[in-house]
Design a protein around this motif. Structure first.
Motif, short mmCIF file in Angstrom:
data_model
loop_
_atom_site.label_atom_id
_atom_site.label_comp_id
_atom_site.label_asym_id
_atom_site.label_seq_id
_atom_site.Cartn_x
_atom_site.Cartn_y
_atom_site.Cartn_z
N ASN A 127 0.78 -1.17 0.14
CA ASN A 127 -0.18 0.10 -0.10
C ASN A 127 0.80 1.27 0.12
O ASN A 127 0.76 2.21 -0.97
CB ASN A 127 -0.92 -0.03 1.17
CG ASN A 127 -1.88 1.16 1.18
OD1 ASN A 127 -2.47 1.54 0.18
ND2 ASN A 127 -1.89 1.60 2.36
N CYS A 128 1.69 1.39 1.11
CA CYS A 128 2.39 2.81 1.12
C CYS A 128 4.01 2.49 0.51
O CYS A 128 4.61 3.63 0.41
CB CYS A 128 2.73 2.92 2.51
SG CYS A 128 3.59 1.94 3.66
N GLN A 129 4.33 1.29 -0.16
CA GLN A 129 5.75 1.16 -0.79
C GLN A 129 6.65 1.24 0.27
O GLN A 129 7.85 1.69 -0.24
CB GLN A 129 5.54 2.00 -1.78
CG GLN A 129 4.60 1.70 -3.12
CD GLN A 129 4.76 0.36 -3.53
OE1 GLN A 129 5.66 -0.39 -3.51
NE2 GLN A 129 3.30 -0.29 -3.48
N ASN A 130 6.61 1.30 1.60
CA ASN A 130 7.83 1.72 2.60
C ASN A 130 8.26 0.29 3.08
O ASN A 130 7.42 -0.64 3.34
CB ASN A 130 7.19 2.43 3.76
CG ASN A 130 7.05 3.76 3.26
OD1 ASN A 130 8.06 4.45 2.54
ND2 ASN A 130 6.02 4.33 3.70
N PRO A 131 9.37 0.08 3.24
CA PRO A 131 9.85 -1.21 3.88
C PRO A 131 9.75 -1.24 5.27
O PRO A 131 10.56 -0.29 5.94
CB PRO A 131 11.53 -1.20 3.42
CG PRO A 131 11.57 0.34 3.03
CD PRO A 131 10.56 0.78 2.74
N SER A 132 8.76 -1.95 5.80
CA SER A 132 8.42 -1.49 7.26
C SER A 132 7.94 -2.88 7.66
O SER A 132 7.79 -3.88 7.31
CB SER A 132 7.07 -0.52 7.33
OG SER A 132 6.05 -1.28 6.48
N ALA A 133 8.05 -3.04 9.11
CA ALA A 133 7.57 -4.06 9.91
C ALA A 133 6.22 -4.52 9.67
O ALA A 133 5.31 -3.40 9.88
CB ALA A 133 8.02 -4.17 11.46
N HIS A 134 5.93 -5.59 9.51
CA HIS A 134 4.46 -6.06 9.72
C HIS A 134 4.33 -7.19 10.55
O HIS A 134 4.86 -7.84 10.70
CB HIS A 134 4.10 -6.83 8.18
CG HIS A 134 4.13 -5.68 7.03
ND1 HIS A 134 5.26 -5.14 6.43
CD2 HIS A 134 3.08 -5.24 6.25
CE1 HIS A 134 4.82 -4.66 5.50
NE2 HIS A 134 3.55 -4.52 5.41
N ALA A 135 3.17 -6.91 11.61
CA ALA A 135 2.86 -7.85 12.70
C ALA A 135 1.91 -8.96 11.90
O ALA A 135 1.00 -8.66 11.40
CB ALA A 135 2.15 -6.75 13.62
N LEU A 136 2.37 -10.04 12.19
CA LEU A 136 1.47 -11.27 11.89
C LEU A 136 0.38 -11.46 13.22
O LEU A 136 1.14 -11.53 14.23
CB LEU A 136 2.27 -12.14 11.48
CG LEU A 136 1.48 -13.80 11.30
CD1 LEU A 136 0.71 -13.57 10.16
CD2 LEU A 136 2.43 -14.93 11.27
N ARG A 137 -0.74 -11.51 12.85
CA ARG A 137 -1.70 -11.46 13.93
C ARG A 137 -2.65 -12.83 13.56
O ARG A 137 -2.95 -12.86 12.43
CB ARG A 137 -2.50 -10.35 14.39
CG ARG A 137 -1.47 -9.22 14.94
CD ARG A 137 -2.16 -7.80 15.03
NE ARG A 137 -1.03 -7.11 15.73
CZ ARG A 137 -1.35 -5.58 15.81
NH1 ARG A 137 -2.67 -5.37 15.36
NH2 ARG A 137 -0.65 -4.92 16.21
N ARG A 138 -3.20 -13.38 14.78
CA ARG A 138 -4.33 -14.12 14.60
C ARG A 138 -5.79 -13.98 15.54
O ARG A 138 -5.40 -13.57 16.53
CB ARG A 138 -3.83 -15.59 15.00
CG ARG A 138 -4.90 -16.71 14.90
CD ARG A 138 -4.26 -18.13 15.21
NE ARG A 138 -4.33 -18.23 16.53
CZ ARG A 138 -3.83 -19.25 17.19
NH1 ARG A 138 -3.22 -20.42 16.49
NH2 ARG A 138 -3.51 -19.61 18.50
N ALA A 139 -6.77 -13.94 14.93
CA ALA A 139 -8.01 -13.54 15.47
C ALA A 139 -8.59 -15.06 15.86
O ALA A 139 -8.90 -15.80 14.57
CB ALA A 139 -8.94 -12.63 14.78
N VAL A 140 -8.87 -15.20 16.90
CA VAL A 140 -9.62 -16.52 17.43
C VAL A 140 -10.95 -16.19 17.96
O VAL A 140 -11.22 -15.35 18.76
CB VAL A 140 -8.93 -17.19 18.18
CG1 VAL A 140 -9.64 -18.71 18.78
CG2 VAL A 140 -7.42 -17.63 17.57
#
Length: 124
Positions: free
Chosen positions: A22-35
């Motif tokens: 989306n923003c084309q920035n090399p950034s951290a992405h948090a992997l999350r799980r919704a239960v």
């Protein structure tokens, strides 16, 4: 009288760094799980559904993932090498005085390879 319902909880599984779609920035992405869990008298009993998604920490965009893709992101995060310190650049020399360790004429500056990490598929 029976009181039943469901409750959602979100867990953060890992954090991976790659280029955001989306923003084309090399950034951290948090992997999350919704239960989502079924509750009886406000006590969570068993899971009904589970969804995986990543969240860009720069722009906040979320991407849905399958369980297999989430496992790939976790494996990518675990296999990533430890960050190496950035090479220090020499200070700017004062007028007329060459600095020790500064590049000499006729020598090419050193190039450092960049590592590319592919993001998971985009969209919902």
């Amino acid at each position: 009288m029976l009181i039943y319902g469901w409750r959602k909880s979100v867990q953060e599984l890992a954090t991976a760094t790659y280029l955001c779609g989306n923003c084309q920035n090399p950034s951290a992405h948090a992997l999350r799980r919704a239960v989502t869990k079924f509750t009886l008298f406000f006590i969570p009993l068993f899971p009904i559904s589970s969804k995986y998604f990543t969240v860009c920490t720069f722009c906040g965009m979320t991407n849905k993932l399958t369980k297999d893709e989430a496992q790939q992101v976790q494996a990518m995060q675990q296999q990533a090498p430890a960050p190496q310190p950035m090479p220090q650049q020499p200070p700017v020399p004062q007028a007329g005085y060459p600095q020790a360790g500064s590049p000499q004429p006729g020598h090419a500056p050193q190039q450092y390879p960049q590592q590319q990490i592919q993001p998971p598929r985009q969209g919902f």
